[in-house]
Design a protein around this motif. Sequence first.
Motif, PDB file in Angstrom:
ATOM      1  N   THR A  91     -29.288  66.812 -55.303  1.00 52.75           N
ATOM      2  CA  THR A  91     -27.860  67.155 -55.221  1.00 52.75           C
ATOM      3  C   THR A  91     -27.439  67.889 -56.500  1.00 52.75           C
ATOM      4  O   THR A  91     -28.011  67.670 -57.560  1.00 52.75           O
ATOM      5  N   PRO A  92     -26.422  68.743 -56.396  1.00 50.69           N
ATOM      6  CA  PRO A  92     -25.927  69.386 -57.621  1.00 50.69           C
ATOM      7  C   PRO A  92     -25.175  68.390 -58.494  1.00 50.69           C
ATOM      8  O   PRO A  92     -24.586  67.431 -57.980  1.00 50.69           O
ATOM      9  N   ILE A  93     -25.182  68.599 -59.788  1.00 54.48           N
ATOM     10  CA  ILE A  93     -24.274  67.885 -60.684  1.00 54.48           C
ATOM     11  C   ILE A  93     -22.870  68.330 -60.276  1.00 54.48           C
ATOM     12  O   ILE A  93     -22.644  69.505 -60.007  1.00 54.48           O
ATOM     13  N   GLU A  94     -21.939  67.383 -60.189  1.00 50.39           N
ATOM     14  CA  GLU A  94     -20.638  67.729 -59.605  1.00 50.39           C
ATOM     15  C   GLU A  94     -19.772  68.620 -60.484  1.00 50.39           C
ATOM     16  O   GLU A  94     -19.066  69.489 -59.985  1.00 50.39           O
TER      17      GLU A  94
ATOM     18  N   TYR B 217     -19.863  66.455 -66.755  1.00 54.62           N
ATOM     19  CA  TYR B 217     -21.076  65.632 -66.843  1.00 54.62           C
ATOM     20  C   TYR B 217     -22.194  66.314 -67.624  1.00 54.62           C
ATOM     21  O   TYR B 217     -23.159  65.675 -68.022  1.00 54.62           O
TER      22      TYR B 217
ATOM     23  N   LEU C  83     -29.086  70.625 -61.195  1.00 51.15           N
ATOM     24  CA  LEU C  83     -29.385  69.748 -60.061  1.00 51.15           C
ATOM     25  C   LEU C  83     -29.838  68.394 -60.595  1.00 51.15           C
ATOM     26  O   LEU C  83     -30.275  68.277 -61.735  1.00 51.15           O
ATOM     27  N   LYS C  84     -29.735  67.397 -59.747  1.00 49.63           N
ATOM     28  CA  LYS C  84     -30.292  66.099 -60.113  1.00 49.63           C
ATOM     29  C   LYS C  84     -30.951  65.505 -58.876  1.00 49.63           C
ATOM     30  O   LYS C  84     -30.678  65.917 -57.753  1.00 49.63           O
TER      31      LYS C  84
ATOM     32  N   GLN D  91     -23.741  60.257 -53.573  1.00 45.71           N
ATOM     33  CA  GLN D  91     -23.678  61.435 -54.443  1.00 45.71           C
ATOM     34  C   GLN D  91     -24.358  61.153 -55.784  1.00 45.71           C
ATOM     35  O   GLN D  91     -25.158  61.939 -56.263  1.00 45.71           O
TER      36      GLN D  91
ATOM     37  N   LYS E 265     -25.060  60.502 -62.926  1.00 50.92           N
ATOM     38  CA  LYS E 265     -24.211  61.668 -62.647  1.00 50.92           C
ATOM     39  C   LYS E 265     -24.831  62.949 -63.165  1.00 50.92           C
ATOM     40  O   LYS E 265     -24.465  64.036 -62.743  1.00 50.92           O
ATOM     41  N   PHE E 266     -25.745  62.817 -64.127  1.00 49.49           N
ATOM     42  CA  PHE E 266     -26.361  64.041 -64.673  1.00 49.49           C
ATOM     43  C   PHE E 266     -27.859  63.939 -64.922  1.00 49.49           C
ATOM     44  O   PHE E 266     -28.546  64.952 -64.956  1.00 49.49           O
ATOM     45  N   TYR E 267     -28.390  62.752 -65.099  1.00 47.53           N
ATOM     46  CA  TYR E 267     -29.844  62.597 -65.291  1.00 47.53           C
ATOM     47  C   TYR E 267     -30.534  62.281 -63.953  1.00 47.53           C
ATOM     48  O   TYR E 267     -29.890  61.826 -63.007  1.00 47.53           O
ATOM     49  N   SER E 268     -31.842  62.412 -63.931  1.00 48.32           N
ATOM     50  CA  SER E 268     -32.646  62.068 -62.759  1.00 48.32           C
ATOM     51  C   SER E 268     -33.729  61.076 -63.161  1.00 48.32           C
ATOM     52  O   SER E 268     -34.038  60.935 -64.340  1.00 48.32           O
TER      53      SER E 268
END
Lengths: 427, 427
Positions: free
Chosen positions: A119-122, A205, A386-387, B342, B375-378
């Motif tokens: 998913t994209p970072i929002e 973020y 992306l994440k 999300q 929200k930003f890391y994977s």
Amino acid sequence: MNIVDLRNEKNILSVVKEKLQRHGNKLNEVEKLVENIIIDVKENKDKALLRMMKDFDKVEVESLKVDKEDIKKAYENVDKDFLEVLKESKDNIEKYHKNQKYSHFDMDEGRKRLTQKVTPIERVGLYIPGGKSPYPSTVLMNAVPAKVAGVKEIALITPPNKEGKVNENILAAAYLCGVDEIYLSGGAGAIAALAYGTETIKPVYKICGPGNLFVAEAKRKVYGDVDIDMLAGPSEVLVIADEKSDPKFVAADLLSQAEHDENAACILVTTSEDLAGKVKEEVNNQLKELSKVDIATKSVENYGIIFVVDNIDEAFEVSNEIAPEHLELSLEEPFDYIDKVQNAGTVFMGEYTPEPVGDYFAGSNHTIPTSGKAKFYSPLSTYDFLKRTSIVYYSKEELTKQKDKIIKFANKEGLTAHAKAIERRFE
Amino acid sequence: MNIVDLRNEKNILSVVKEKLQRHGNKLNEVEKLVENIIIDVKENKDKALLRMMKDFDKVEVESLKVDKEDIKKAYENVDKDFLEVLKESKDNIEKYHKNQKYSHFDMDEGRKRLTQKVTPIERVGLYIPGGKSPYPSTVLMNAVPAKVAGVKEIALITPPNKEGKVNENILAAAYLCGVDEIYLSGGAGAIAALAYGTETIKPVYKICGPGNLFVAEAKRKVYGDVDIDMLAGPSEVLVIADEKSDPKFVAADLLSQAEHDENAACILVTTSEDLAGKVKEEVNNQLKELSKVDIATKSVENYGIIFVVDNIDEAFEVSNEIAPEHLELSLEEPFDYIDKVQNAGTVFMGEYTPEPVGDYFAGSNHTIPTSGKAKFYSPLSTYDFLKRTSIVYYSKEELTKQKDKIIKFANKEGLTAHAKAIERRFE
């Protein structure tokens, strides 16, 4: 430029390392100042930003947010020929970055299923420097990959000029890329505002974009609370050339890096002593004709260097140790050598691909790891916006089959509540 | 555990945020101590590490390097049943992580060619905690993706136990993964040694692995000089459940997180007030049976919370705001809800996939962004051990066609030496 002959050196890499020591940039005063700025913005929010602009930049603005109409107007008024160039460059960047998506995958065995969801970072923030260097190319190189990734909200922040306005080309590039949330603020304060938010600016973020020492230190400090693109140091170009290379071209390319910054490094690695001498001469001649002659001269004096090596393999050994941001292979059949490149940000192939081709137009990203960081960082990309989320499913049947192994593993680590979480399902 | 009814709240997300405030972990004293440790290791290298082990860990060792024979012996002597589990887990992790490679791509139009070249990072360091929590699973989760990426050199560093030895299960897991370069050292000193090197330890380009406050702060400080995996905060599990969920299972899963750390959070979000009450009761009952009852009790008291919401969409809204490390969907048809996720590190699907399935065995990575950082890391991945290089080629013909546009762009930015690098080729 100094010529350093490596041909009789036993340990060439240690000589290279020694010669290329660049001044550490992080200063204690900067660190302390930046810390105070971040605290100030966290506490006083908008007020802090407005006060800092007044005190440091000598500008008073009414609102931190740039009016959407002003962004549109800048786009409509921009030099039409330049707009065509911007558009073509944007298309090229888009095409390249569309190849950069994590693959969604699904290992579905029925009773067991493992999936990677992408998913994209929002919401992300782009810092775009102002002052003497408002670069619309920086807008393209950051906003386009974010858009390709599918980021919903992009907030751009940039210091205003003396009139309290944003450079028109920056606004036009932002409009072209679909960025319509633009704020006025520069330096560490702007980074703090993006990371922690103010009354006007909703926090993001992830923060991307280049900047001076203060910006870099602020990014380091907020890292972890938000993500950042990378920490950049002074930039460099390294040209590998042989006796067939044109010294005029090589010198011009070295100088295009030197004009950026007094701490920028321009490095030639060559198998030809003859070429080394000619490039040195050319650099001195061409220097005088540059508009940024002062900066370029200092950069060449500080970190301009020519290494003469025995053979082409040694040239690549030196280059891989330096891990340059920009590597130019000024060689007749450059693709023959590509397997020798281990550490480099972007490689420019052959005599007709000088660095500006990639800086502005070809489509690859110009945000590239500097100062040897290409040993572990990569150029900015769609991946950065992306994440990934892992999805794990076991059926009752599968868990029944595997439970004893998982329980054994958990107990070996002394995490008995982990074991219990399995056991309770079979009580 | 507190039950918080969100059903009559207007702004549920602000209530959620307020209730879940966890203590900031970064303390000024820690920062200063870590800074001094890093300076010490940079200056005194091996000596500093040996001295710190003597002073802090009360252990004297002869050599910082673990003998290869000892690693092999530990592997040969490990409990055979456990070895089978380790092997199967490793195979599963390998299978999953083989899907995670950046695609090499090549946009070859003849006169113009853009390529993305992917190479492994050459040398990485893995920090593996010791003390009360020497986890062989951490070795697998870090070493396997590095190996899959093709990293040539993996240096593992871990604090020794009171006898000056490394836990046998850690050694066995390392041997199984092909890691044979193992050093003794813990805390911030170990991170500094990996980043800057000592007489015994060659520096690495990237450092991965979990650790305490000191380790995290050291990783923050060396970040930029080397890359790091991520900055972790306290961990959490969030379970979404409805009236059909089994309160025993839910309670057991919450507690499996709680036993990790007093600052770990276990959160239930449910549409059923009835389930909320039952889970609360179950948690209290099951708590008493745990071996780590003290830690788990504190964690539940500090950060155990049950949110009751109006409907399942609200449950996902809460979850996306919290962005949990571990998200369990204790729902009958969990795959129906996956599009609503999300922000989450790893999602555990259905009643028979409790968190330990992923912690130990399924194949996805258990190093997952904590404390809302999803929200930003994977999750840690093969990508983390690879890097990309852009390759740009323009033929003379192509540059001739595009040169005026590139020159225009460079001049608009005032970078005339960039423009000159193109112009000189056509003089």
